[in-house]
Design a protein around this motif. Sequence first.
Motif, short mmCIF file in Angstrom:
data_model
loop_
_atom_site.label_atom_id
_atom_site.label_comp_id
_atom_site.label_asym_id
_atom_site.label_seq_id
_atom_site.Cartn_x
_atom_site.Cartn_y
_atom_site.Cartn_z
N ILE A 118 -31.56 19.93 38.90
CA ILE A 118 -32.62 19.20 39.62
C ILE A 118 -31.71 18.74 40.86
O ILE A 118 -30.65 18.27 40.88
N ALA A 119 -32.54 18.72 41.83
CA ALA A 119 -32.30 18.61 43.32
C ALA A 119 -33.39 17.64 44.03
O ALA A 119 -34.45 17.83 43.94
N ARG A 120 -32.61 17.04 45.12
CA ARG A 120 -33.43 16.23 45.99
C ARG A 120 -33.19 16.94 46.92
O ARG A 120 -32.03 17.02 47.77
N LEU A 121 -34.08 17.70 47.87
CA LEU A 121 -33.91 18.67 48.88
C LEU A 121 -34.03 17.81 50.19
O LEU A 121 -33.52 17.95 51.46
N GLY A 122 -34.61 16.48 50.03
CA GLY A 122 -34.73 15.56 51.41
C GLY A 122 -36.05 14.98 51.32
O GLY A 122 -37.02 15.64 50.89
N GLY A 123 -36.16 13.71 51.70
CA GLY A 123 -37.42 13.05 52.06
C GLY A 123 -37.98 12.84 50.40
O GLY A 123 -37.17 12.33 49.70
N ASP A 124 -39.27 13.38 50.30
CA ASP A 124 -39.84 13.12 48.84
C ASP A 124 -40.04 14.58 48.23
O ASP A 124 -40.98 14.79 47.75
#
Length: 735
Positions: A357-363
């Motif tokens: 699970i990753a947050r790639l940036g922003g939303d």
Amino acid sequence: MSEVLPSAESRPASRSAIGPRGSPAMDWERLVHAAIESSSHGLCVFDERSRLVIGNELHRSLYGLTHSQVAAGTHVQDLLVSRYAGAHGMSAGARIAEYMAAIQLRAEFRTSYALEGGTVIELDMHPMEGGGFVERHRDITQLRLAELRAEAARQELIEKQYAIDQAVIVAVTDVRGTITYANDRLCEISGYNRDELIGSNHRILKSGVHSREFFRQMYRQLARGRVWRGELCNKAKGGSLYWVDTVITPQLGPEGKPVAYMAIRVDITARKNAEALVHYAARHDALTGLLNRAALLEELSNRLARANANEQELIVYLLDLDGFKWVNDTLGHAAGDALLRQLSRRLKSVSADGDLIARLGGDEFAIVQFNAGEGREQAERLAITLLEIVAIPFSIAAQDVSVGVSIGLALAPRHGSTASELLYKADLALYRVKAEGRNGYRFFEEEMHRNAQARNRRVGELRESVARGDFELHYQPIFDAKTLQPRVMEALVRWRHPSQGLLYPDRFIGLAEETGLMEPLGRWILRQACADAASWPKGIKVAVNLSPAQFQGPALFDDVLRALLETGLSPDRLEFEVTESILLQEKEENLLLFRHLKNIGITIALDDFGVGYASLGSVVSFPFDKVKIDRSFTKGLVTNPANRTVVASIMTLAAGLGVQVTAEGVETEEQLHYLRGQGLDLVQGYLLGRPASADLNEWVRAIPAGAPQGSHHLACDGRQVEQEPVSPPHAAASC
């Protein structure tokens, strides 16, 4: 000093002006003035309506404000804007909102900020009983510098202390690894006393971190009588791990063979922990703790190799929130951050162990999982679950906030064999969901790739055409509803495509906005429209549509001034049409820009009124001169009572605000007759004039004074043209 209290000389003596036994009474107001002015800090007192009552000269001079800016009665919000105008590297809007919230809650408030000249100000606000509040402004520049010097000295001391604490750790073993000597530092760091260490094998400190091959190479080098250098992780008696920078020196016997080994170590645990933190930070998102883009690409590449070796399938989910910008714009970035943290917890709750699970940036988020042999069904099941958990309102600052999510899916190896390729394909699927209305999911299809390639080609063509100037302006007239005389010409841009001919704005304006080309294109439109209008009769204005993308840069006002100066067009002959979306982004900045434009004489019109999402409060607060009724209301005006009700309501609102009303999309005599009967100010539509690129001087002189007759309308070159049985679709989306 800014004040509202009258001077002592201007006040009549009160009954308390004579004290006991005939002595003069104390002049309390003069005393208050003197006390405030003698303070070593800037002071301001505000009444219960947050208006300035009194402030001393030091406050004014700290910020370099004029006397008019600190005049009595000035509202605190206006004063904050003046102060923050000189602040360095800060978001004034957010600071002001935070401060105003504290005033509303009657809570104490403290902040500090640096001004452009380097002065650091500390602001304290304290509410007063009975209403109002007091501010103290303190110049803490020297204090801050002293703190920095003290911190530097403290850091130097820490480093020296650290060096002292790194006193060497010494141990001696025989060739079998039995410890024969241990100094105090080894006892301290290992947690064993000397009796426990002496006679024990050095494996008592083994941590299990290093591989057998690691130690095999170490022993091989030592057995040859060579010095070994490296970093070792040992385990203390209590189970904790510690790292040591180690040098092991063989002690050679008469035959040149090792008879003992001396290990000299330095504790580097703190450094290794710091490196671990840096490594973690380099791979994880600071806000949510999820993997970041770089780590996801690395881990996805590793899993692709495993999947390929084991003939497994991977599923990549790419998520992008719908409506998240609204949360940031209306509730603030703190609320947006809170929502993202809550979302990350929800994603973890529905993902299987081992999923990435990753947050790639922003939303934007991503999930990667192995397919358990269920094919698309597994992917669809999780996609639906993701839609459901995001649809549950988020609790932010004691209120429920709702957003949606668009999901693109790609499968490996079917859709790609590399991490970047899979993310690209999932992104194309996500883009399709956005285009189809958002809040759904789609699997990648090859058609999406072909469309993306076509789009990239179109972007390249558009970029080249913007550089070459392959555009032209057509103009559609806007008439006075009473006299049917032209008053404004709306500029509508067309792209003279090298191979496809003349293209209307719906084919390229959205693309220009998405790719950053709207700013140079909008600059060309503005200048060309001003240049054309400068040659028209003085009574004719030119209307230019402004895209929301043009408001994202700081140069719009400068571009307007430059266009007016270069073309010689008077500002009162220029009109800007903006849509309601402008009211929802950067409200304070846009409001200030509109006021600047109006101050130089430019007219502002609100286009497509009634179909956007702006509140009436926003409409009222912005300085519009006109509103344009959207063509969707004009179209069914004669047959649909609801449309007539909407038009009547807009007319009433406009009359109350003192602004003019324009109806666009007028295509029949019945519509024109009804609108004129309602007292409308201006009309526009194919019934009266189509967009054209003719010589407007001749066109204006050719227009008859009366109303159009029969089923004819005027083209922009003054020709009479037969009205088509079915009106063509509106192609005047300008920008």
